[in-house]
Each structure stands twice: as structure tokens, then as C-alpha cells.
Design an enzyme around this catalytic site. Sequence first.
Site, PDB file in Angstrom:
ATOM      1  N   ARG A 121      22.357 -39.500-117.550  1.00  0.00           N
ATOM      2  CA  ARG A 121      21.992 -40.347-116.397  1.00  0.00           C
ATOM      3  C   ARG A 121      23.188 -40.765-115.548  1.00  0.00           C
ATOM      4  O   ARG A 121      23.147 -41.800-114.878  1.00  0.00           O
ATOM      5  CB  ARG A 121      21.226 -41.583-116.838  1.00  0.00           C
ATOM      6  CG  ARG A 121      19.900 -41.276-117.506  1.00  0.00           C
ATOM      7  CD  ARG A 121      18.948 -42.451-117.535  1.00  0.00           C
ATOM      8  NE  ARG A 121      17.778 -42.088-118.311  1.00  0.00           N
ATOM      9  CZ  ARG A 121      17.659 -42.316-119.618  1.00  0.00           C
ATOM     10  NH1 ARG A 121      18.629 -42.912-120.256  1.00  0.00           N
ATOM     11  NH2 ARG A 121      16.575 -41.947-120.261  1.00  0.00           N
ATOM     12  N   LYS A 143      26.326 -35.802-101.162  1.00  0.00           N
ATOM     13  CA  LYS A 143      25.216 -34.888-101.424  1.00  0.00           C
ATOM     14  C   LYS A 143      25.611 -33.936-102.541  1.00  0.00           C
ATOM     15  O   LYS A 143      26.637 -33.274-102.469  1.00  0.00           O
ATOM     16  CB  LYS A 143      24.885 -34.070-100.179  1.00  0.00           C
ATOM     17  CG  LYS A 143      24.091 -34.820 -99.134  1.00  0.00           C
ATOM     18  CD  LYS A 143      23.659 -33.850 -98.030  1.00  0.00           C
ATOM     19  CE  LYS A 143      22.820 -34.546 -96.983  1.00  0.00           C
ATOM     20  NZ  LYS A 143      22.426 -33.608 -95.902  1.00  0.00           N
ATOM     21  N   GLU A 185      32.709 -25.924 -89.555  1.00  0.00           N
ATOM     22  CA  GLU A 185      32.335 -27.338 -89.654  1.00  0.00           C
ATOM     23  C   GLU A 185      33.213 -28.212 -88.759  1.00  0.00           C
ATOM     24  O   GLU A 185      32.773 -29.244 -88.252  1.00  0.00           O
ATOM     25  CB  GLU A 185      32.398 -27.823 -91.109  1.00  0.00           C
ATOM     26  CG  GLU A 185      31.302 -27.249 -92.005  1.00  0.00           C
ATOM     27  CD  GLU A 185      29.892 -27.763 -91.673  1.00  0.00           C
ATOM     28  OE1 GLU A 185      29.761 -28.821 -91.025  1.00  0.00           O
ATOM     29  OE2 GLU A 185      28.918 -27.078 -92.046  1.00  0.00           O
ATOM     30  N   LYS A 227      32.991 -38.165 -90.303  1.00  0.00           N
ATOM     31  CA  LYS A 227      31.855 -37.990 -91.208  1.00  0.00           C
ATOM     32  C   LYS A 227      31.625 -39.246 -92.050  1.00  0.00           C
ATOM     33  O   LYS A 227      30.486 -39.645 -92.279  1.00  0.00           O
ATOM     34  CB  LYS A 227      32.059 -36.758 -92.112  1.00  0.00           C
ATOM     35  CG  LYS A 227      30.839 -36.501 -92.999  1.00  0.00           C
ATOM     36  CD  LYS A 227      30.775 -35.150 -93.666  1.00  0.00           C
ATOM     37  CE  LYS A 227      29.492 -35.065 -94.504  1.00  0.00           C
ATOM     38  NZ  LYS A 227      29.355 -33.816 -95.253  1.00  0.00           N
ATOM     39  N   GLU A 237      20.316 -40.063 -95.040  1.00  0.00           N
ATOM     40  CA  GLU A 237      19.870 -39.156 -93.990  1.00  0.00           C
ATOM     41  C   GLU A 237      18.460 -39.454 -93.502  1.00  0.00           C
ATOM     42  O   GLU A 237      17.594 -38.581 -93.459  1.00  0.00           O
ATOM     43  CB  GLU A 237      19.978 -37.699 -94.476  1.00  0.00           C
ATOM     44  CG  GLU A 237      19.900 -36.706 -93.319  1.00  0.00           C
ATOM     45  CD  GLU A 237      20.285 -35.291 -93.716  1.00  0.00           C
ATOM     46  OE1 GLU A 237      21.367 -35.138 -94.310  1.00  0.00           O
ATOM     47  OE2 GLU A 237      19.511 -34.371 -93.444  1.00  0.00           O
ATOM     48  N   ARG A 241      22.428 -39.557 -89.708  1.00  0.00           N
ATOM     49  CA  ARG A 241      23.149 -38.536 -90.462  1.00  0.00           C
ATOM     50  C   ARG A 241      22.661 -37.119 -90.157  1.00  0.00           C
ATOM     51  O   ARG A 241      23.377 -36.146 -90.367  1.00  0.00           O
ATOM     52  CB  ARG A 241      23.051 -38.828 -91.971  1.00  0.00           C
ATOM     53  CG  ARG A 241      23.896 -37.872 -92.803  1.00  0.00           C
ATOM     54  CD  ARG A 241      24.027 -38.289 -94.260  1.00  0.00           C
ATOM     55  NE  ARG A 241      24.786 -37.292 -94.990  1.00  0.00           N
ATOM     56  CZ  ARG A 241      25.210 -37.430 -96.235  1.00  0.00           C
ATOM     57  NH1 ARG A 241      24.948 -38.538 -96.896  1.00  0.00           N
ATOM     58  NH2 ARG A 241      25.902 -36.479 -96.813  1.00  0.00           N
ATOM     59  N   ASN A 245      23.694 -31.919 -89.182  1.00  0.00           N
ATOM     60  CA  ASN A 245      23.058 -30.617 -89.358  1.00  0.00           C
ATOM     61  C   ASN A 245      23.034 -29.802 -88.071  1.00  0.00           C
ATOM     62  O   ASN A 245      22.302 -28.814 -87.978  1.00  0.00           O
ATOM     63  CB  ASN A 245      21.640 -30.799 -89.904  1.00  0.00           C
ATOM     64  CG  ASN A 245      21.652 -31.344 -91.318  1.00  0.00           C
ATOM     65  OD1 ASN A 245      22.423 -30.895 -92.149  1.00  0.00           O
ATOM     66  ND2 ASN A 245      20.813 -32.334 -91.581  1.00  0.00           N
ATOM     67  N   HIS A 252      21.268 -21.778 -91.910  1.00  0.00           N
ATOM     68  CA  HIS A 252      20.652 -21.595 -93.221  1.00  0.00           C
ATOM     69  C   HIS A 252      19.802 -20.324 -93.258  1.00  0.00           C
ATOM     70  O   HIS A 252      19.780 -19.602 -94.248  1.00  0.00           O
ATOM     71  CB  HIS A 252      19.793 -22.811 -93.593  1.00  0.00           C
ATOM     72  CG  HIS A 252      20.599 -23.980 -94.045  1.00  0.00           C
ATOM     73  ND1 HIS A 252      20.143 -25.278 -93.973  1.00  0.00           N
ATOM     74  CD2 HIS A 252      21.841 -24.062 -94.568  1.00  0.00           C
ATOM     75  CE1 HIS A 252      21.074 -26.102 -94.435  1.00  0.00           C
ATOM     76  NE2 HIS A 252      22.116 -25.386 -94.797  1.00  0.00           N
ATOM     77  N   HIS A 264      28.790 -19.833 -95.280  1.00  0.00           N
ATOM     78  CA  HIS A 264      28.221 -20.994 -94.612  1.00  0.00           C
ATOM     79  C   HIS A 264      28.890 -21.322 -93.269  1.00  0.00           C
ATOM     80  O   HIS A 264      28.225 -21.447 -92.243  1.00  0.00           O
ATOM     81  CB  HIS A 264      28.301 -22.208 -95.550  1.00  0.00           C
ATOM     82  CG  HIS A 264      27.725 -23.459 -94.949  1.00  0.00           C
ATOM     83  ND1 HIS A 264      26.383 -23.594 -94.646  1.00  0.00           N
ATOM     84  CD2 HIS A 264      28.310 -24.620 -94.565  1.00  0.00           C
ATOM     85  CE1 HIS A 264      26.173 -24.783 -94.118  1.00  0.00           C
ATOM     86  NE2 HIS A 264      27.319 -25.432 -94.054  1.00  0.00           N
TER      87      HIS A 264
END
Lengths: 363, 363
Positions: A121, A143, A185, A227, A237, A241, A245, A252, A264
Site C-alpha cells: 500500500r 502520474k 515536450e 509544469k 487533472e 492540468r 496534453n 498517442h 513519445h
Amino acid sequence: MKKIEIELREKTYPIFIGAGILRNFDKIIDASFKNERIAVAADKRVVKLHRQKLLPLINMKKRKAEVFLFDASEKNKNLAGISKIYSFLQERNYGRDSLIVSAGGGITGDTAAFAASTYMRGIKYVNIPTTLLSAVDSSIGGKTGVNFNGIKNFIGTFYHPEFVIIDTEFFATLPADEIICGLGELVKTAFLAGGKFYNSLYNSIEEIAGGNFKGIENIIYDAVSFKAGVVASDEKEKGLRKILNLGHTFSHAVEKESGFAVKHGQAVIFGIVAALSLSKNMALVTARDYASKLEFIGKIKKKIKVPLISPEILYDAMLSDKKNRSGRIKFVLPGMPGNAVIDAEADKKQVLKAIVTAYNYFK
Amino acid sequence: MKKIEIELREKTYPIFIGAGILRNFDKIIDASFKNERIAVAADKRVVKLHRQKLLPLINMKKRKAEVFLFDASEKNKNLAGISKIYSFLQERNYGRDSLIVSAGGGITGDTAAFAASTYMRGIKYVNIPTTLLSAVDSSIGGKTGVNFNGIKNFIGTFYHPEFVIIDTEFFATLPADEIICGLGELVKTAFLAGGKFYNSLYNSIEEIAGGNFKGIENIIYDAVSFKAGVVASDEKEKGLRKILNLGHTFSHAVEKESGFAVKHGQAVIFGIVAALSLSKNMALVTARDYASKLEFIGKIKKKIKVPLISPEILYDAMLSDKKNRSGRIKFVLPGMPGNAVIDAEADKKQVLKAIVTAYNYFK
């Protein structure tokens, strides 16, 4: 060395940026962790190229870390890959007072962070991104994720590291196409942030693309700060946020339909051009802004290689993207300088046309 | 109908308790969720026994839910079981605006909640515990988890539902040993909470064990309130929350070494007796308190069946428990009335002796 604090509701943690800062790993770790047992999840290619640089992680004065060698690739970024990390820790009796340190690109970081967030956990996590792309993108924002049934990052959590160490010396061994990935990016960030950062990247993008990392510390600092600000405002998000994208709906689809042959960051640049074209046709950007952004990307366009895939196939892939499950495709599109439009929808015809425009641009 | 609010730092959510309250599911859902697509993860045995009761979940006025039938058992509570839920949702295009409702015991709830916490980095979740055990224990507190390489709940997250609906009508079909399982956690709660709850459970335990659930709503209300208070003080189990593991170090070993033939709540009662014995030998409880607690458990002791396993084997299993990875076994032991001692350590000899005492008690 530069330092940025990420301030979230639940937690605040630092990001360190500098050349060679990993040599002080021992001190940084000892200042933060007293009793934690440490496991290093390292991309095996990084270990091969940077054995010397990684020694401070493994041979600390007060304790020794054990190293899990990860064969970082999209096909190992899944539940089977995660299970190998779980087993490695379980067999060695790593308990709740453990710390996973990842050293590698985005695939290594996303996978190790997901493992850290779910092992018993949740155990502590430190991220050492070794690529320009992961330094400015996936290592920031919490993320984590792995692919599931071929869909990227379909399974994951939101989970933050104790800190992030960006040692720019790793970039020296990056292949040219990996540098372009990072620039993908960074270009996105420049289009979103506008202003000073837009200009400094515009002025240095060709040097960086050529492997000259002289000014990279400042570029990374600005990109990460941008960021971090967005993530702090909207961690999960739900709104703002989503701007991060920008172009990603297209990218993608390109990644997936190329069987992940297109990386990517490369796909992101392709996606930004398609998104720009869609924006122009929907009157969200002026012709002048459109032209100047294309001119910006023009500085590296020759390095972008996207194989021809039928626009119809890319469109169908977008429909099955995890963000578009309701049957409608949502785009993040460039708006006026320093702005973006989120949750935009478009006619299928316009989307297909934008893809064709992007292919023509890079031809 | 009774209602308890769980107040956490990040989130507050209600627990509804009552007989037949599931008939109003439509209203409860519509009041909280406007657009969410709903998937029901239901234990297939529960669907068989309570088809009528579950109809309000599936045939709502404004939307229809799809049902994932889960074959709830410890051997399906793992990453393969989770993957089936992921696939079910993915194939049907469930997006981020989705809600998983679980209907079943603790295995169903823990598994479905873990899936909800990781599907697309987290979708909404509602828990409908259908056993006494899950109503008073696993449905409260946000622990999700699955087994890994035979170790219980080794992989998981902390993740809270939108709400919990405890409809006591489900208990009518519980087999006798399942009721005992619930009583195991209730006895634990009585020993921890002391006072009024200790007395009311003492007075009603035989009736409940016999399947008479007349006063169960109040018992559940008190037990859930107690656990909610503990969880609110220490959500991530850094300190106080550990008291909820009273007797569990023993019980996990018994469950594991019996190949999960001994159910959790039964093993908990066995574990509490062993912990009591250890406490007495370490002078943490008085002889009088020890005797009165054994007398309490005596009311149901004939219903506890734990096969004889070598104390040495149980000891080794405790060493490999996820809480004891550092090589030392940590116990939560009964202390003075309404108290418990956490992170207690003991000699191996004493531990073996406590296990023998527990076996003799239940002989």
C-alpha cells in the site's frame, strides 16, 4: 545546483537540477532517510553506460542498496513488469520502511513509481530521470502507470516521490532521437508557457538538438517550474492540468498504431503540428501565430520521422484512447500565445485533414 | 437508517446502515452522480442468493449498470483477478467518469476497490458489503488490496469510496461460520473500545452467533463509529491505527498455513486468544482481565475450528508477514481494558507458548 519545490495539498517535495549532483546522493539520502532499506530500480542500459555515476546510489556509507535491473521498454511496462519488481522486493524481505529509487527514463520511472505506490500500500520513492524527456515531463507531477492490453498508461496511480534528482550529466549519452523526444515536450511547454521560456527555447533548440547541453540547466528549471505550477493547481487533472496534453491525442494514436516504433516525444511534435492545423481551421489561432509556431518547429522538423499511417486508422485509435471513452474525441489545441483550449471537439473531416497537413509538413 | 460520516483530511463520506436500505439505491446514486457510467462488481454467490435485492443496482431509472460476476475467493484475489475487472471495463469503454459498485464480502470489496483505485489512475467507487465481517471491518478505512505470491493483501492502495451501504438484510443468508467471522472482528473491537460497546456485544453475541440479527444495526453502528474514529486519526497506519491489528499477527499466520481453509474472522478470534496469553505472560493484562476476556470469547468458542499447525511453522509464517519484514515480529497485544499495546516484541519461546495456550483453549 538549482532547486524547485513542488507544493501539493498533501505533500511538498524538492526537485534538484544540476550537472554531477548525483555525487552527493549519499548526503541527500542520509538527510532524509534514517532507517529505510533502499532498492534501486535501474534501466539496464543506463547501468551499462553510467556504472560509475550510479555507484553513489549503491555503495552508500551507511547502507548498501540492492539493484533491480529493469529491461525498460513499452512491452515490459505492464503488470508482468511490475510483478517482477514486487517479487524482487518480496523475496528480499523489503518491508514498509523501504525506499525505491528509480534510475532511467520515463518507462523506468512510471513503472517503478507504480510499484512503489502499491507495494504494501505504498512505500517511499525517489526518481532519478536520466533522459531529457523524463526530466522535463514524466518525473514531474506524480502520474504513475503501466500499459494494459496495448493501451498506454491505462493502469496507474497518482503518487509523489520524496524528491527528484535531475543530473544533466546523464544526457551526454543520449542518442539523437532521444534528445528530440525531450525537445518534443519542451516545445509543448514553450507553446503553453509563452513569454520568456518560448524565446529561450527558440534560441537554443538547435544547439540542444545537436547535443550541446551548456544552457540546459536553465531550460529544465523553467520547464519544470511551469509544469510544477500547473500540477500544484490541479493535481488530479480535473481541469487546468489537461493543457499538458497539448497534441497528445494525436501522438498517442501515432505511437500505438506504429507499434510504439515512434517514440513519445517525436509523436508529440507531430501531434502538436496536427493540433496547430486543427486550431487554425477552427479559428483558434491567427494565421500569423500558426506560421510562427510552424517556423519554431521547423528548426528541428528534419529530425522527426513518423511513418505514414492511414488517417482513418489514427482516428479510430483516438476514439479508443483512455480519455475518449465516451465516444467523443477531446483535443487540447493551441490557442492564442501562452494559451490552450481544452476539451475541444472537432468534426471527423477536420481531424483527418489536420493529420494530412502534419504529414505534409514533415515530408 | 443510520448514517456515519467518515472524516478524512482529503475527503468526507457517509456510511449508511439499515435493513432494506438498498431499495433506495436509485435515489442515493442519483443524488450523488449525474453522468457516471456504472459497473457493478458482484460476488456471483451473492447474485445467486439475492438477485431481487440487487435489481435496484442494475435497473436504475436513468441508467443501466453492467454486471461483472466475480468468483470471490482468496485464490482470485490477485493481479489476475484484478486484470479481469480491468478488461471488463476496458472492453466496454468505461472511461474516467465511471463508478464501480461492489456487492459482496471483503474479498470482493478489496479487489474491486483496488481496481477502482488504479483503473485510469482512479475512478469512483461505492462499497456494498454483504457480510457481517466486511460491514464492520474491510469496508471501513480505505484499505484496498490483493494477495501476491501467497501473501495476503501484499499489494494495494489507500483509496476511499464515495459511500458505503450496509444493508443488513443480506446477513439472513450468511452461513454460521461467516457470522462467526464477523463476530471475530466485533470481539476485537469490543476489546479495543471497552465500555458500553463491550457490554452490548457481551450481551448479544450468542444471539447474533445463532443468526438473530434484531439488534445488529446498533452493534454495527457502534463498531463502525469506533473504527471510523481510529481511521480518521491515523489514516495511513503510522501509529494508532495499528491497534486494529490486535491478534492479527497470529491470525494471518494461521490463515496462510491452513492454505486459507481457516477464514479470517475465525483466525482473528484464535489470534486474540494467543495475543491475550502473550499479554498475560508479559504482564500487560491482569489475571482478572485475562479471565474475563476468555469468558467473553467462551460464549462462542465452540464455533471456532482451527486445525492443528505446528507452532514453529506459524512462527516462521509470522516472520514473513508483510508487517515484519525487518526480521522482528511486531504484535498488537491486549492491554488494560479499552487499551492495546502496539509494536510489542516477544521472545520466540513466549510466542510458541501463547500459540499452544490458544490451541488448548479451543480444544
